[in-house]
Structure formats: structure tokens, C-alpha cells
Design a protein around this motif. Structure first.
Motif, mmCIF file in Angstrom:
data_model
loop_
_atom_site.group_PDB
_atom_site.id
_atom_site.type_symbol
_atom_site.label_atom_id
_atom_site.label_comp_id
_atom_site.label_asym_id
_atom_site.label_seq_id
_atom_site.Cartn_x
_atom_site.Cartn_y
_atom_site.Cartn_z
ATOM 1 N N VAL A 131 -0.491 -3.014 -0.998
ATOM 2 C CA VAL A 131 0.394 -4.093 -1.458
ATOM 3 C C VAL A 131 0.483 -5.120 -0.336
ATOM 4 N N HIS A 132 1.148 -6.225 -0.608
ATOM 5 C CA HIS A 132 1.375 -7.233 0.432
ATOM 6 C C HIS A 132 2.842 -7.202 0.838
ATOM 7 N N ILE A 133 3.098 -7.239 2.116
ATOM 8 C CA ILE A 133 4.456 -7.416 2.639
ATOM 9 C C ILE A 133 4.429 -8.672 3.485
ATOM 10 N N ASP A 134 5.206 -9.663 3.064
ATOM 11 C CA ASP A 134 5.199 -10.979 3.725
ATOM 12 C C ASP A 134 3.768 -11.498 3.879
ATOM 13 N N GLY A 135 2.952 -11.277 2.835
ATOM 14 C CA GLY A 135 1.593 -11.795 2.818
ATOM 15 C C GLY A 135 0.560 -10.942 3.514
ATOM 16 N N ARG A 136 0.977 -9.883 4.207
ATOM 17 C CA ARG A 136 0.030 -9.009 4.905
ATOM 18 C C ARG A 136 -0.194 -7.748 4.086
ATOM 19 N N ARG A 137 -1.433 -7.290 4.047
ATOM 20 C CA ARG A 137 -1.737 -6.083 3.280
ATOM 21 C C ARG A 137 -1.336 -4.833 4.060
ATOM 22 N N VAL A 138 -0.730 -3.906 3.352
ATOM 23 C CA VAL A 138 -0.313 -2.638 3.957
ATOM 24 C C VAL A 138 -0.535 -1.510 2.952
ATOM 25 N N ASN A 139 -0.622 -0.298 3.473
ATOM 26 C CA ASN A 139 -0.664 0.885 2.617
ATOM 27 C C ASN A 139 0.776 1.289 2.317
ATOM 28 N N ALA A 140 1.157 1.213 1.063
ATOM 29 C CA ALA A 140 2.539 1.514 0.681
ATOM 30 C C ALA A 140 2.896 2.975 0.904
ATOM 31 N N CYS A 141 1.886 3.859 0.935
ATOM 32 C CA CYS A 141 2.177 5.283 1.140
ATOM 33 C C CYS A 141 2.563 5.590 2.571
ATOM 34 N N LEU A 142 2.251 4.684 3.497
ATOM 35 C CA LEU A 142 2.579 4.896 4.911
ATOM 36 C C LEU A 142 3.752 4.032 5.367
ATOM 37 N N THR A 143 4.371 3.332 4.437
ATOM 38 C CA THR A 143 5.432 2.382 4.763
ATOM 39 C C THR A 143 6.748 2.863 4.170
ATOM 40 N N LEU A 144 7.776 2.978 4.990
ATOM 41 C CA LEU A 144 9.081 3.381 4.473
ATOM 42 C C LEU A 144 9.717 2.219 3.713
ATOM 43 N N ALA A 145 10.290 2.517 2.566
ATOM 44 C CA ALA A 145 10.944 1.488 1.758
ATOM 45 C C ALA A 145 12.049 0.800 2.553
ATOM 46 N N ALA A 146 12.793 1.572 3.334
ATOM 47 C CA ALA A 146 13.916 1.014 4.096
ATOM 48 C C ALA A 146 13.467 -0.041 5.096
ATOM 49 N N ARG A 147 12.212 0.019 5.538
ATOM 50 C CA ARG A 147 11.692 -0.956 6.496
ATOM 51 C C ARG A 147 11.306 -2.268 5.828
ATOM 52 N N CYS A 148 11.407 -2.308 4.497
ATOM 53 C CA CYS A 148 10.962 -3.494 3.752
ATOM 54 C C CYS A 148 12.108 -4.402 3.321
ATOM 55 N N GLN A 149 13.329 -4.084 3.725
ATOM 56 C CA GLN A 149 14.444 -4.958 3.391
ATOM 57 C C GLN A 149 14.234 -6.309 4.066
ATOM 58 N N ALA A 150 14.628 -7.363 3.379
ATOM 59 C CA ALA A 150 14.509 -8.739 3.861
ATOM 60 C C ALA A 150 13.050 -9.168 3.997
ATOM 61 N N LYS A 151 12.138 -8.465 3.311
ATOM 62 C CA LYS A 151 10.735 -8.844 3.295
ATOM 63 C C LYS A 151 10.283 -9.009 1.857
#
Length: 197
Positions: A94-114
Motif C-alpha cells: 500500500v502507499h503511506i504518504d505516497g511511499r510504498r510499504v508492506n502493510a503486513c510489516l507496518t503497525l496500524a497505530a504507526r499510521c495515524q495522521a498519515k
């Protein structure tokens, strides 16, 4: 056969009986899975807001909940696929702030305000994103399971300005695995978008 060995016939019979008991008691698997009520809150759960595809969603999740699980299980955005669940296949890109990341390695809580963008957020006003259209035009998919992650990586690759040659595209797409082997068609789709279709 001992009482601890299970034949296929005994397994199916037991499963059917269990399903019948659940139905008879007014409980179905779907009802258990989707009661419509919020999960039982435990002390460690946190309240958070995710902005996904331009919409804000209030969630209550455990701190260890991955972005992938929040998207699929909480928001029902199932375009983002769970493949290896270890960051190796790229199906959950997925994209977070336009950058591609693996959602399985990313904590949802770290995505607030993004700003999170999933495959469901690429199309605009009923029109496919040019990369989605190119994948269709060049037959860049077979089974389709990896396709959302491939497209999300390809979009970012082009926006990052890294699609400067065939070898560069292959290198920067190497984190996305296609088990069907549609790589030649994926490359053609990306080049089509870079060249303006």
C-alpha cells in the motif's frame, strides 16, 4: 483404527454434526464472525483514526494490529492481500504518504495522521488509474492474487522516477512476487504508463 485416529469420513461427519448443532442453537459461523458489535475491549486496546483512501475511520485495536489486518478485518478493504505475512511477497503493498510499504510489516497505530492509499483508492470518478488500465491491456495478471500489490508498487515506482530502464524496473519491482510468472507483461504495462500509454 484407534479412537485417536480420524478418517476422512469421521472428520466430515463430525464437522457436519457440529455445524448442525450450531445452526440448531441459532448460531451460525457468519453470525459469530460478524455480530455487528464491537470487539470486547481489553485494557491494552487503543483508539485510533486511520485515513484510508481519503476517508477517516475510527478504530479500536490492539497495539500489535498490523495495517494489513486493520484494512482487511476492520475496514473490509480486502483488495490488499495477505500473502506471506512476512514482508517477502509484496501482495500487501500500500502507499503511506505516497511511499510504498508492506502493510503486513507496518503497525496500524504507526499510521495515524498519515494518508494510506490502497488499491481501492486508485481509481478516480469511475475511471481506472492508468496503471490499472495498462495491466489489463498488457495482460499483466494471471491468477490475480498478487496484482493489487504489483500495481501499487508500479504506481510508486513511476512516481519515484525509478522506471528509467527495463533493468531498473525489474530491480525496483523485485519485492513483488508473481507466482504465475507474468513478469514480462507487468514490465510492458509499466513501460506503457511511463511512455504515456
Amino acid at each position: 483404527m484407534s479412537e485417536f485416529e480420524v478418517s476422512r469420513r469421521r472428520f466430515i461427519g463430525g464437522s457436519a454434526a457440529a455445524g448442525g448443532l450450531a445452526t440448531a442453537s441459532g448460531i451460525s459461523c457468519a453470525a459469530v464472525a460478524q455480530t455487528g458489535s464491537p470487539p470486547t475491549r481489553t485494557p491494552e486496546m487503543i483508539d485510533m483514526t486511520l485515513e484510508v483512501n481519503g476517508r477517516r475511520h475510527a478504530l479500536t485495536v490492539e497495539p500489535r494490529t498490523t495495517l494489513l489486518d486493520a484494512l482487511r478485518e476492520e475496514l473490509r478493504l480486502t483488495g490488499t492481500k495477505k500473502g506471506c505475512d512476512q514482508g517477502s511477497c509484496g501482495a500487501c503493498t500500500v502507499h503511506i504518504d505516497g511511499r510504498r510499504v508492506n502493510a503486513c510489516l507496518t503497525l496500524a497505530a504507526r499510521c495515524q495522521a498519515k494518508a494510506v492509499t490502497t488499491i481501492e483508492g486508485l481509481a478516480r470518478d469511475g475511471e481506472l488509474h492508468p496503471m490499472q488500465a495498462a495491466f489489463l491491456a498488457h495482460d499483466g495478471l494471471q491468477c490475480g492474487y498478487c496484482t493489487p500489490g504489483q500495481i501499487m508498487s508500479a504506481v510508486a515506482l513511476v512516481e519515484e522516477g525509478r522506471a528509467v530502464s527495463d533493468s531498473a524496473i525489474r530491480e525496483w519491482m523485485s519485492g513483488n512476487i508473481c507466482r504465475c510468472g507474468a513478469y514480462t507483461h507487468i514490465l510492458a504495462a509499466i513501460k506503457d504508463v511511463v511512455q504515456g500509454g
